[in-house]
Scaffold this motif. Structure first.
Motif, short mmCIF file in Angstrom:
data_model
loop_
_atom_site.label_atom_id
_atom_site.label_comp_id
_atom_site.label_asym_id
_atom_site.label_seq_id
_atom_site.Cartn_x
_atom_site.Cartn_y
_atom_site.Cartn_z
N ASN A 86 0.72 -1.25 -0.04
CA ASN A 86 -0.07 0.00 -0.02
C ASN A 86 0.96 1.36 -0.07
OD1 ASN A 86 -3.03 -0.69 0.16
ND2 ASN A 86 -1.92 -2.05 1.81
N TRP A 130 -6.30 3.99 7.72
CA TRP A 130 -5.99 3.33 6.49
C TRP A 130 -6.72 2.18 6.08
CZ3 TRP A 130 -4.33 5.65 2.42
CH2 TRP A 130 -3.30 6.95 2.88
N SER A 131 -7.19 1.34 7.22
CA SER A 131 -7.97 0.17 7.34
C SER A 131 -9.32 0.81 6.48
CB SER A 131 -8.56 -0.53 8.47
OG SER A 131 -7.44 -1.13 8.94
N ILE A 132 -10.03 2.05 6.84
CA ILE A 132 -11.37 2.39 6.25
C ILE A 132 -10.97 2.86 4.82
CG2 ILE A 132 -12.89 4.21 6.32
CD1 ILE A 132 -12.48 4.00 9.57
N ARG A 133 -9.62 3.66 4.73
CA ARG A 133 -9.43 4.10 3.38
C ARG A 133 -8.98 3.19 2.42
NH1 ARG A 133 -6.10 8.80 1.72
NH2 ARG A 133 -6.80 9.07 -0.44
N ARG A 134 -8.48 2.13 2.94
CA ARG A 134 -8.09 0.99 1.94
C ARG A 134 -9.20 -0.25 1.77
NH1 ARG A 134 -3.74 2.80 -1.45
NH2 ARG A 134 -2.62 3.87 -0.11
N ASN A 135 -10.02 -0.08 2.66
CA ASN A 135 -11.10 -1.28 2.73
C ASN A 135 -10.44 -2.56 3.07
OD1 ASN A 135 -13.92 -1.86 2.76
ND2 ASN A 135 -13.97 -2.30 0.69
N THR A 136 -9.60 -2.58 3.78
CA THR A 136 -8.90 -3.86 4.20
C THR A 136 -8.34 -3.79 5.57
OG1 THR A 136 -7.04 -5.42 3.42
CG2 THR A 136 -6.45 -3.12 3.38
N TYR A 137 -8.17 -4.94 6.33
CA TYR A 137 -7.97 -5.14 7.59
C TYR A 137 -6.34 -4.46 7.59
CZ TYR A 137 -6.41 -6.93 12.23
OH TYR A 137 -6.10 -7.00 13.48
#
Length: 173
Positions: A35, A92-99
């Motif tokens: 990322n 960044w979990s929200i922004r990248r839509n991944t844990y």
């Protein structure tokens, strides 16, 4: 004694957090490399965390031995890690839509932070001024480093530099 236990609990939380980052969702190293920072390695992860463990333990030992205003040193780590929770793991979990590996166990820092406020500042086991200084310094140093370092600063510093071509051709005459 209570504050010392909380600060050692922070170190234990950090070690648990490192395991989470190493094991879940492909690992924090791979997540950061995919990322933000393609050249981030397990060796970097190891040495950074080994250094942080030593620094946290040293901060805790200084407070255990000397007390008083030395409470600021472990508070810096608490503030830095709580900042890291919000800015890297949650954002960044929200922004990248991944844990983001480490998100779940980073909440242990928030619990330690709450307990410090509720049972440390509230009953005056530490001064409000020491707490404020530790928080401000922690956010501005450890928190800023953990937020900006792996996501912006280090990727830019390690990006291959391409020399500018001066498309200059010789002139005749």
């Amino acid at each position: 004694m209570f504050l010392s236990l909380l600060f050692w609990a922070l170190l234990a939380s950090y070690i648990i957090h490192i395991l989470d980052e190493a094991l879940l969702n492909g690992g924090f190293v791979q997540w950061i490399a995919d990322n933000f920072w393609p050249t981030y390695t397990w060796r970097m992860f190891f040495w950074f965390n080994a250094g942080a463990i030593a620094a946290i333990a040293t901060s805790n030992l200084l407070f255990d031995s000397l007390g008083g205003h030395w409470v600021i040193l472990p508070l810096i780590w608490v503030a830095g890690f709580v900042t890291h929770v919000a800015t890297v793991h949650v954002y960044w979990s929200i922004r990248r839509n991944t844990y983001s590996p480490g998100l779940l166990t980073s909440l242990l820092y928030v619990i330690v932070f709450y307990l410090l406020i509720r049972y440390g500042v509230g009953p005056h086991l530490m001064s409000g001024a020491d707490f404020a200084i530790g928080m401000v310094v922690g956010v501005a140093t450890v928190g800023a480093f953990l937020t900006v370092g792996p996501t912006i600063l280090f990727p830019r510093l390690t990006r291959p530099r391409h020399p500018m071509h001066a498309n200059v051709q010789g002139t005749d005459g």
